[in-house]
Design a protein around this motif. Structure first.
Motif, PDB file in Angstrom:
ATOM      1  N   ALA A  61       0.801  -1.224   0.000  1.00  0.00           N
ATOM      2  CA  ALA A  61       0.000   0.000   0.000  1.00  0.00           C
ATOM      3  C   ALA A  61       0.836   1.276   0.000  1.00  0.00           C
ATOM      4  CB  ALA A  61      -0.926   0.007   1.219  1.00  0.00           C
ATOM      5  N   LEU A  62       2.083   1.187   0.440  1.00  0.00           N
ATOM      6  CA  LEU A  62       2.903   2.396   0.623  1.00  0.00           C
ATOM      7  C   LEU A  62       3.039   3.265  -0.634  1.00  0.00           C
ATOM      8  CD1 LEU A  62       4.530   4.080   2.617  1.00  0.00           C
ATOM      9  CD2 LEU A  62       6.530   2.689   2.064  1.00  0.00           C
ATOM     10  N   PRO A  63       3.294   2.697  -1.826  1.00  0.00           N
ATOM     11  CA  PRO A  63       3.385   3.581  -2.998  1.00  0.00           C
ATOM     12  C   PRO A  63       2.111   4.392  -3.245  1.00  0.00           C
ATOM     13  CG  PRO A  63       4.267   1.414  -3.522  1.00  0.00           C
ATOM     14  CD  PRO A  63       3.630   1.315  -2.169  1.00  0.00           C
ATOM     15  N   LEU A  64       0.967   3.811  -2.964  1.00  0.00           N
ATOM     16  CA  LEU A  64      -0.284   4.560  -3.117  1.00  0.00           C
ATOM     17  C   LEU A  64      -0.435   5.616  -2.028  1.00  0.00           C
ATOM     18  CD1 LEU A  64      -2.760   1.743  -4.101  1.00  0.00           C
ATOM     19  CD2 LEU A  64      -2.227   3.772  -5.432  1.00  0.00           C
ATOM     20  N   VAL A  65      -0.069   5.261  -0.816  1.00  0.00           N
ATOM     21  CA  VAL A  65      -0.187   6.208   0.292  1.00  0.00           C
ATOM     22  C   VAL A  65       0.694   7.428   0.052  1.00  0.00           C
ATOM     23  CG1 VAL A  65       0.126   6.514   2.786  1.00  0.00           C
ATOM     24  CG2 VAL A  65      -0.881   4.406   1.913  1.00  0.00           C
ATOM     25  N   CYS A 101     -10.050  13.304  -2.231  1.00  0.00           N
ATOM     26  CA  CYS A 101      -9.106  12.584  -3.099  1.00  0.00           C
ATOM     27  C   CYS A 101      -8.133  11.761  -2.266  1.00  0.00           C
ATOM     28  CB  CYS A 101      -8.332  13.558  -3.988  1.00  0.00           C
ATOM     29  SG  CYS A 101      -9.312  14.273  -5.301  1.00  0.00           S
ATOM     30  N   GLU A 102      -7.644  12.338  -1.184  1.00  0.00           N
ATOM     31  CA  GLU A 102      -6.749  11.598  -0.290  1.00  0.00           C
ATOM     32  C   GLU A 102      -7.446  10.364   0.270  1.00  0.00           C
ATOM     33  OE1 GLU A 102      -3.847  15.097   1.482  1.00  0.00           O
ATOM     34  OE2 GLU A 102      -5.669  14.591   2.580  1.00  0.00           O
ATOM     35  N   MET A 103      -8.684  10.520   0.698  1.00  0.00           N
ATOM     36  CA  MET A 103      -9.416   9.395   1.276  1.00  0.00           C
ATOM     37  C   MET A 103      -9.672   8.316   0.227  1.00  0.00           C
ATOM     38  SD  MET A 103      -9.396  10.281   4.337  1.00  0.00           S
ATOM     39  CE  MET A 103     -10.273   8.923   5.034  1.00  0.00           C
ATOM     40  N   ALA A 104      -9.975   8.703  -1.005  1.00  0.00           N
ATOM     41  CA  ALA A 104     -10.186   7.715  -2.072  1.00  0.00           C
ATOM     42  C   ALA A 104      -8.906   6.920  -2.311  1.00  0.00           C
ATOM     43  CB  ALA A 104     -10.636   8.422  -3.351  1.00  0.00           C
ATOM     44  N   ILE A 105      -7.773   7.604  -2.300  1.00  0.00           N
ATOM     45  CA  ILE A 105      -6.487   6.910  -2.462  1.00  0.00           C
ATOM     46  C   ILE A 105      -6.258   5.950  -1.307  1.00  0.00           C
ATOM     47  CG2 ILE A 105      -3.975   7.250  -2.433  1.00  0.00           C
ATOM     48  CD1 ILE A 105      -4.515   9.902  -3.978  1.00  0.00           C
ATOM     49  N   PHE A 107      -8.518   4.430   0.572  1.00  0.00           N
ATOM     50  CA  PHE A 107      -9.398   3.264   0.439  1.00  0.00           C
ATOM     51  C   PHE A 107      -8.870   2.309  -0.628  1.00  0.00           C
ATOM     52  CE2 PHE A 107     -12.761   5.798   2.594  1.00  0.00           C
ATOM     53  CZ  PHE A 107     -13.023   4.889   3.608  1.00  0.00           C
ATOM     54  N   TYR A 108      -8.356   2.856  -1.715  1.00  0.00           N
ATOM     55  CA  TYR A 108      -7.770   2.001  -2.744  1.00  0.00           C
ATOM     56  C   TYR A 108      -6.508   1.314  -2.213  1.00  0.00           C
ATOM     57  CZ  TYR A 108      -6.083   0.300  -7.197  1.00  0.00           C
ATOM     58  OH  TYR A 108      -5.637  -0.509  -8.210  1.00  0.00           O
ATOM     59  N   ALA A 109      -5.720   2.015  -1.414  1.00  0.00           N
ATOM     60  CA  ALA A 109      -4.524   1.419  -0.807  1.00  0.00           C
ATOM     61  C   ALA A 109      -4.915   0.262   0.105  1.00  0.00           C
ATOM     62  CB  ALA A 109      -3.736   2.474  -0.030  1.00  0.00           C
ATOM     63  N   MET A 110      -6.042   0.399   0.803  1.00  0.00           N
ATOM     64  CA  MET A 110      -6.522  -0.699   1.648  1.00  0.00           C
ATOM     65  C   MET A 110      -6.871  -1.916   0.798  1.00  0.00           C
ATOM     66  SD  MET A 110      -9.715  -0.754   4.335  1.00  0.00           S
ATOM     67  CE  MET A 110     -10.902  -0.369   3.082  1.00  0.00           C
ATOM     68  N   LYS A 111      -7.482  -1.682  -0.343  1.00  0.00           N
ATOM     69  CA  LYS A 111      -7.826  -2.776  -1.253  1.00  0.00           C
ATOM     70  C   LYS A 111      -6.557  -3.467  -1.762  1.00  0.00           C
ATOM     71  CE  LYS A 111     -10.336  -3.705  -5.512  1.00  0.00           C
ATOM     72  NZ  LYS A 111     -11.131  -3.146  -6.598  1.00  0.00           N
ATOM     73  N   VAL A 112      -5.546  -2.680  -2.106  1.00  0.00           N
ATOM     74  CA  VAL A 112      -4.268  -3.230  -2.570  1.00  0.00           C
ATOM     75  C   VAL A 112      -3.594  -4.021  -1.454  1.00  0.00           C
ATOM     76  CG1 VAL A 112      -1.932  -2.561  -3.301  1.00  0.00           C
ATOM     77  CG2 VAL A 112      -3.926  -1.521  -4.375  1.00  0.00           C
TER      78      VAL A 112
END
Length: 125
Positions: A61-65, A101-105, A107-112
């Motif tokens: 998840a780190l690269p997305l965060v 936008c930060e929160m959407a990223i 949530f996607y990081a959680m999925k990853v």
């Protein structure tokens, strides 16, 4: 402090805080400095399965965060420009959009992170 100014300051602080907090927590988890029983981090059944799953999920998840830092870096000057050109209500809306936008990223990081931990479990890591 004027209420118009205080709302702008609040949005600027929140935009910065969300990014800085989640980047630092995710980095700490990938480095093993934040265990899975702490109150911070990506808490899902998959990432909580083991210490290895915890670390694998956060590493994935780190690269997305990190992208939340870029969102903050773009949003903060944009808030100031919008404040000067269009006024306080539009600046607050711009700031809230940046936080969303930060929160959407995140949530996607959680999925990853979940996907990475499921893959690690299947491989027997």
């Amino acid at each position: 402090m004027d209420s118009d100014l205080s709302s702008i300051v609040l949005v600027l602080c929140l935009t910065t805080f969300v990014s800085a907090f989640y980047i630092s927590m995710t980095r700490m988890a990938t480095q093993g400095k934040l265990d899975r029983h702490s109150s911070a981090g990506i808490h899902t059944p998959h990432t909580q399965a083991s210490d290895v799953a915890w670390q694998e999920g956060h590493t994935a998840a780190l690269p997305l965060v990190y992208k939340t830092g870029w969102v903050a870096a773009i949003t903060i000057p944009l808030i100031m420009i919008v404040e000067l050109k269009l006024g306080q209500p539009w600046a607050v809306i711009t700031g809230v959009a940046g936080i969303q936008c930060e929160m959407a990223i995140l949530f996607y990081a959680m999925k990853v992170a979940n996907k990475a931990t499921r893959s690690a479990v299947r491989l027997g890591i």
